[in-house]
Design a protein around this motif. Sequence first.
Motif, short mmCIF file in Angstrom:
data_model
loop_
_atom_site.label_atom_id
_atom_site.label_comp_id
_atom_site.label_asym_id
_atom_site.label_seq_id
_atom_site.Cartn_x
_atom_site.Cartn_y
_atom_site.Cartn_z
N PRO A 174 0.81 -1.23 0.00
CA PRO A 174 0.00 0.00 0.00
C PRO A 174 0.84 1.28 0.00
N SER A 175 2.15 1.18 0.23
CA SER A 175 2.96 2.37 0.55
C SER A 175 3.10 3.34 -0.63
N PRO A 176 2.60 4.57 -0.46
CA PRO A 176 2.77 5.55 -1.54
C PRO A 176 4.22 5.99 -1.68
N TYR A 177 4.96 5.91 -0.56
CA TYR A 177 6.37 6.32 -0.59
C TYR A 177 7.18 5.29 -1.40
N ALA A 178 6.91 4.01 -1.14
CA ALA A 178 7.60 2.97 -1.92
C ALA A 178 7.16 3.03 -3.38
N LEU A 181 15.63 4.43 11.11
CA LEU A 181 14.30 4.99 11.39
C LEU A 181 13.20 3.94 11.18
N GLU A 182 13.61 2.74 10.71
CA GLU A 182 12.71 1.59 10.58
C GLU A 182 11.56 1.82 9.62
N LYS A 183 11.81 2.64 8.60
CA LYS A 183 10.75 2.91 7.63
C LYS A 183 11.19 2.45 6.25
N LEU A 184 10.24 1.89 5.51
CA LEU A 184 10.49 1.64 4.11
C LEU A 184 9.82 2.76 3.31
N PRO A 185 10.25 2.99 2.09
CA PRO A 185 11.12 2.20 1.24
C PRO A 185 12.61 2.36 1.57
N VAL A 186 13.33 1.27 1.21
CA VAL A 186 14.78 1.31 1.24
C VAL A 186 15.26 0.84 -0.13
N TYR A 236 17.71 5.41 2.09
CA TYR A 236 16.33 5.43 2.58
C TYR A 236 15.77 6.85 2.64
N GLU A 237 14.41 6.88 2.80
CA GLU A 237 13.58 8.10 2.71
C GLU A 237 13.27 8.30 1.23
N SER A 238 12.01 8.16 0.89
CA SER A 238 11.68 8.16 -0.54
C SER A 238 12.17 9.40 -1.27
N ARG A 239 12.07 10.56 -0.61
CA ARG A 239 12.48 11.80 -1.28
C ARG A 239 13.98 11.74 -1.60
N PHE A 240 14.74 11.24 -0.61
CA PHE A 240 16.18 11.15 -0.80
C PHE A 240 16.54 10.09 -1.84
N VAL A 258 5.96 -6.17 5.30
CA VAL A 258 5.04 -5.39 6.13
C VAL A 258 5.93 -4.69 7.16
N PRO A 259 6.05 -3.36 7.09
CA PRO A 259 7.06 -2.70 7.95
C PRO A 259 6.78 -2.86 9.44
N TRP A 260 5.56 -3.24 9.78
CA TRP A 260 5.17 -3.36 11.20
C TRP A 260 5.46 -4.74 11.76
N HIS A 261 5.86 -5.68 10.90
CA HIS A 261 6.10 -7.05 11.37
C HIS A 261 7.55 -7.23 11.81
#
Length: 213
Positions: free
Chosen positions: A9-13, A47-52, A62-66, A33-36
């Motif tokens: 579902p991730s718009p950033y990924a 920061l434990e966030k995707l996308p990577v 990491y960080e979609s903008r970057f 699933v980033p929460w698993h």
Amino acid sequence: MYQVISATPSPYARKVRIALLEKGIPFELMTEVPWHGSTATPAYNPLEKLPVLVLPDGSGVYESRFILEWLEVMHPTPPLLPADPRLALAARQVEVIADGICDAVVLLFFERMRGPAQASEPWMARQRRKVEGGLRTLAQRAEAAGTGWLVGDSFGLAEIAAGAALGYLKLRFSELDWAAQYPALAALSAKLEARPAFQATVPVPQSITEAVV
Ligand SMILES: N[C@@H](CCC(=O)N[C@@H](CS)C(=O)NCC(=O)O)C(=O)O
């Protein structure tokens, strides 16, 4: 080859996947699933966030903008930013707005998950205002551009970011009829969703089976 840690579902990924597809850069998709507890994301991003974007040497960007900035530097052709620096800044500003809409929708999604007894209505109203303000601003940009795009007269970063945000709204906030309110955004979204890179990355819900902590 690159790998992309992504969630369906991730718009950033989705931004990252679309940019890679539009640039014709091959990559392996790692859907998580980033929460698993099983997610590999924290091994790459503190920061434990995707996308990577995992590089062939095993390091992570990491960080979609970057990541999009990184891709633009490392793979400049075809460009996703206009050559005119003022238009490039305008495209980045659109990305800020589009990502901000997604951030507010994510907060709304999790607030709703708390259930009606726990969820704070003033907090949700605050997030809805951000979504509405962001959409209003994107619509103003579309009308001001007058080209069928958001910035300049061709597809690029601004359209990827806005398209991902509009697609995410359809998935997570379907009761908000932004398409009726902003026909220019509806036309833009339809045009974008017809592109192969968008069709290959249509957002799909994921079930979160572990407690979000
Ligand atoms: N600003 C970040 C947002 C990324 C983000 O929030 N990703 C979500 C998935 S859509 C995530 O991994 N969340 C896990 C967490 O916040 O711990 C970006 O653009 O990459």
